[in-house]
Design an enzyme around this catalytic site. Structure first.
Site: not given
Ligand SMILES: O=C(O)CCC(=O)C(=O)O
Length: 313
Positions: A121, A123, A272, A288
């Site tokens: 995906h 984000d 990712h 994040r």
């Molecule tokens: O936890 C992860 O490694 C990726 C997190 C994730 O997909 C995101 O922050 O959108």
């Protein structure tokens, strides 16, 4: 007066053939001098995701680092912030998710498996202006496993044959935050929060990067619902082809986390994948932030728009 850390030579180490570079020789706790800031930004544009190690930032420092590259958004359009003092920070913690699921099921959490099924995906593409970048910080990481992968959507576009590129250049797709839950993959509590508003936007299938001018595929299996100009069956086949293509290992890199690691990705040019191989019982806790993005523009000049919901900033 704000002081910046003394300028140091950056050591840039590419990680894979098409995407990912580690940046050494910088302390992210301090405000960056203009040359270092510009070099990190140009490395991000070149390599699409950059990594830093041994950066033990406070939450304030995380936000301050991000704000040097753009406006830091609230944590998420629908998920409630975990930190009242830092509403910009999204908590991604497998034990917190596990507890929410256990509460929901009225049972004790046994598994620490991710509660959101992992799919490639970009984000927050269900809003008209998806974030330009995301900055993820590893706080608690498992002793092994739990790596994250990214793929380069510019190279994926460039490696399509010319007729397929021309087809994709003309198309637009609906992105929706209801997609994962309609398949029953989120726990009840998270589903409710994730879908507390109906958020839907139309984006070009190929977006022109506002800084590099590169064309990038801009669809992802997590949030892209269907292609506007095609029948549902035609669109589903084309999307399946594009998803298989963009997830080819050729275009990807994989990052192994340590406490204090940071990943900063260009959300306009990458997808990712959340790891699904965290060892049972191991704790993984990440935080994040996202940087506000602009409205994607397609090769024909068409601009993204919302079908339901506001811009995200
Ligand atoms: O936890 C992860 O490694 C990726 C997190 C994730 O997909 C995101 O922050 O959108």
């Amino acid at each position: 007066m704000t002081t910046t850390a003394p300028r140091t030579e950056l050591d840039i180490r590419p990680l894979a053939g098409h995407i990912g570079a580690e940046i050494l020789g910088v302390d992210l706790r301090e405000p960056l001098d203009p040359e270092t800031l510009a070099e990190i930004r140009s490395t991000l544009l070149r390599w699409k995701v950059v990594f830093f190690r041994d950066q033990h930032l406070t939450q304030d420092q995380h936000i301050a680092f991000g704000s040097q590259f753009g406006e830091v958004t609230p944590a998420h359009p629908t998920l409630p912030p975990a930190f009242p003092d830092h509403p910009e920070i999204l908590l991604l913690d497998n034990q917190a998710f596990g507890k929410a699921e256990a509460k929901d099921a009225g049972a004790k959490a046994k598994s620490m498996a991710p509660s959101i099924e992992s799919r490639w995906h970009t984000d927050v593409t269900f809003v008209p202006n998806p974030p330009m970048g995301s900055i993820l910080r590893g706080l608690v990481v498992p002793p092994y496993g739990g790596d994250t992968q990214w793929t380069n959507l510019v190279v994926a576009y460039e490696q399509l044959s010319a007729p397929l590129q021309r087809l994709c250049d003309e198309l637009h797709a609906v992105h929706h935050n209801f997609l994962p839950i309609s398949r029953g993959e989120l726990s009840g509590a998270l589903k409710k929060q994730f879908q507390s508003q109906d958020l839907r936007s139309v984006h070009p299938v190929v977006r022109v990067h506002p800084e590099t001018g590169e064309k990038a595929l801009f669809v992802n299996p997590n949030f892209t619902s269907h292609i506007v100009e095609l029948s549902r069956a035609e669109g589903a086949h084309l999307l399946a082809l594009l998803y298989e293509h963009l997830s080819s290992p050729t275009y990807t890199c994989r990052f192994h986390w340590e406490p204090g690691s940071i990943a900063f990705w260009d959300n306009r040019a990458t997808c990712h994948l959340v790891p699904t191989d965290v060892p049972p019982g191991a704790h993984r806790s990440m935080q994040r932030i996202t940087l506000a993005g602009d409205l994607p523009v397609g090769p024909d000049g068409s601009v993204s728009y919302s079908l339901s919901g506001e811009a995200f900033s």
